[in-house]
Design a protein around this motif. Structure first.
Motif, mmCIF file in Angstrom:
data_model
loop_
_atom_site.group_PDB
_atom_site.id
_atom_site.type_symbol
_atom_site.label_atom_id
_atom_site.label_comp_id
_atom_site.label_asym_id
_atom_site.label_seq_id
_atom_site.Cartn_x
_atom_site.Cartn_y
_atom_site.Cartn_z
ATOM 1 N N VAL A 14 0.841 -1.200 0.000
ATOM 2 C CA VAL A 14 0.000 0.000 0.000
ATOM 3 C C VAL A 14 0.880 1.256 0.000
ATOM 4 N N SER A 15 1.973 1.219 0.769
ATOM 5 C CA SER A 15 2.914 2.344 0.747
ATOM 6 C C SER A 15 3.507 2.517 -0.644
ATOM 7 N N LEU A 16 3.828 1.398 -1.298
ATOM 8 C CA LEU A 16 4.363 1.458 -2.657
ATOM 9 C C LEU A 16 3.341 2.063 -3.613
ATOM 10 N N ALA A 17 2.090 1.658 -3.488
ATOM 11 C CA ALA A 17 1.046 2.203 -4.353
ATOM 12 C C ALA A 17 0.921 3.710 -4.174
ATOM 13 N N HIS A 18 0.953 4.168 -2.931
ATOM 14 C CA HIS A 18 0.857 5.603 -2.665
ATOM 15 C C HIS A 18 2.088 6.348 -3.185
ATOM 16 N N SER A 19 3.248 5.732 -3.080
ATOM 17 C CA SER A 19 4.480 6.353 -3.558
ATOM 18 C C SER A 19 4.456 6.530 -5.072
ATOM 19 N N ILE A 20 4.017 5.497 -5.774
ATOM 20 C CA ILE A 20 3.959 5.570 -7.236
ATOM 21 C C ILE A 20 2.834 6.500 -7.677
ATOM 22 N N ALA A 21 1.731 6.512 -6.950
ATOM 23 C CA ALA A 21 0.635 7.434 -7.265
ATOM 24 C C ALA A 21 1.093 8.879 -7.107
ATOM 25 N N ALA A 22 1.941 9.136 -6.093
ATOM 26 C CA ALA A 22 2.430 10.493 -5.855
ATOM 27 C C ALA A 22 3.272 11.001 -7.022
ATOM 28 N N LYS A 23 3.839 10.059 -7.781
ATOM 29 C CA LYS A 23 4.631 10.425 -8.963
ATOM 30 C C LYS A 23 3.753 10.553 -10.213
ATOM 31 N N GLY A 24 2.476 10.226 -10.062
ATOM 32 C CA GLY A 24 1.564 10.285 -11.203
ATOM 33 C C GLY A 24 1.720 9.124 -12.162
ATOM 34 N N GLU A 25 2.262 7.986 -11.678
ATOM 35 C CA GLU A 25 2.572 6.868 -12.560
ATOM 36 C C GLU A 25 1.720 5.624 -12.314
ATOM 37 N N LEU A 26 0.821 5.658 -11.327
ATOM 38 C CA LEU A 26 0.043 4.468 -10.984
ATOM 39 C C LEU A 26 -1.084 4.241 -11.983
#
Length: 234
Positions: A14-26
């Motif tokens: 879940v932390s990984l998903a939020h991290s990648i979402a923060a980059k606009g890449e999810l």
């Protein structure tokens, strides 16, 4: 890059998903029901996908999981208490689990035009799980590039593979991951048990990161004995 994240609903993914979402890449999340002792964490993965506004694929692998016998996560074998660094935790290995999941995730990525498959394997997994180690992830990426050669260009994303669980907590906090909305415990009770390997590792990670742990544990102090952490150092 458009990246699909393999998400169990646990703290790491879940932390990984939020991290990648923060980059606009999810692009999407994918979760797997392989007949594990409980599928409670999949609900947390679904909530993560809804929160981040991306599709959520749930893959039914129960017939495959039924053949991957001998693990406390799939069979009627007690989940041991203690730290992951203990040999007793090897009973939680599900043979080839990550290899199977990654293969499916790569197929989903290729079918949807995604260019990355992200998994939250990390340094704390290396002792117990062979399919979380850098040698595996690097070889798997090479194999998949050959498997999709000329059809799709998909790479494996493993930002935590050389990092600790405490590093993941730090990164998760940086991108405002709602840690209370993640599930780690192998036992699947009403609250985290506080005694299994994932609970001990989770509690220790928050302690090492210096970040408040919002988790409710049935046994909130067991981690100290399991990790050799003195009461006064809390």
């Amino acid at each position: 890059m458009k990246t699909i994240v393999i998400c169990s609903g646990g703290l790491d993914s879940v932390s990984l998903a939020h991290s990648i979402a923060a980059k606009g890449e999810l692009s999407r999340l994918v979760s797997f029901d392989y007949g594990q002792r409980h599928a409670k964490e999949i609900d947390y993965a679904a909530a993560c996908a809804q929160r981040l506004g991306v599709p959520h694929h749930i893959i039914d692998m129960r017939t495959i999981g039924a053949s991957l016998t001998g693990s406390a996560l799939t069979d009627d074998i007690d989940v041991p208490d203690g730290h992951y660094a203990e040999d007793t935790m090897k009973v939680t290995v599900v043979p080839n689990r990550n290899a199977i999941m990654l293969t499916i995730a790569y197929g989903i990525a290729a079918a949807n035009g995604d260019t990355g498959v992200a998994t939250a394997v990390h340094g704390g997994d290396h002792f117990i799980y062979p399919d979380c180690r850098p040698a595996f992830t690097e070889a798997f990426d090479t194999m998949q590039r050959a498997a999709l050669d000329g059809y799709a260009d998909v790479s494996l994303v493993t930002p935590f593979v050389h990092k600790s669980k405490a590093d993941i907590v730090t990164e998760g906090a940086r991108v405002n991951t709602p840690f209370a909305d993640t599930w780690s415990c192998y036992k699947g009770g009403e609250h985290h048990c506080g005694r299994c390997g994932t609970c001990v590792e989770r509690r220790e990670a928050f302690h090492l990161a210096g970040i408040e742990d919002p988790t409710t544990y049935e046994d909130p102090d067991f981690w100290r004995a399991a990790t050799g952490t003195a009461e006064e150092s809390a």
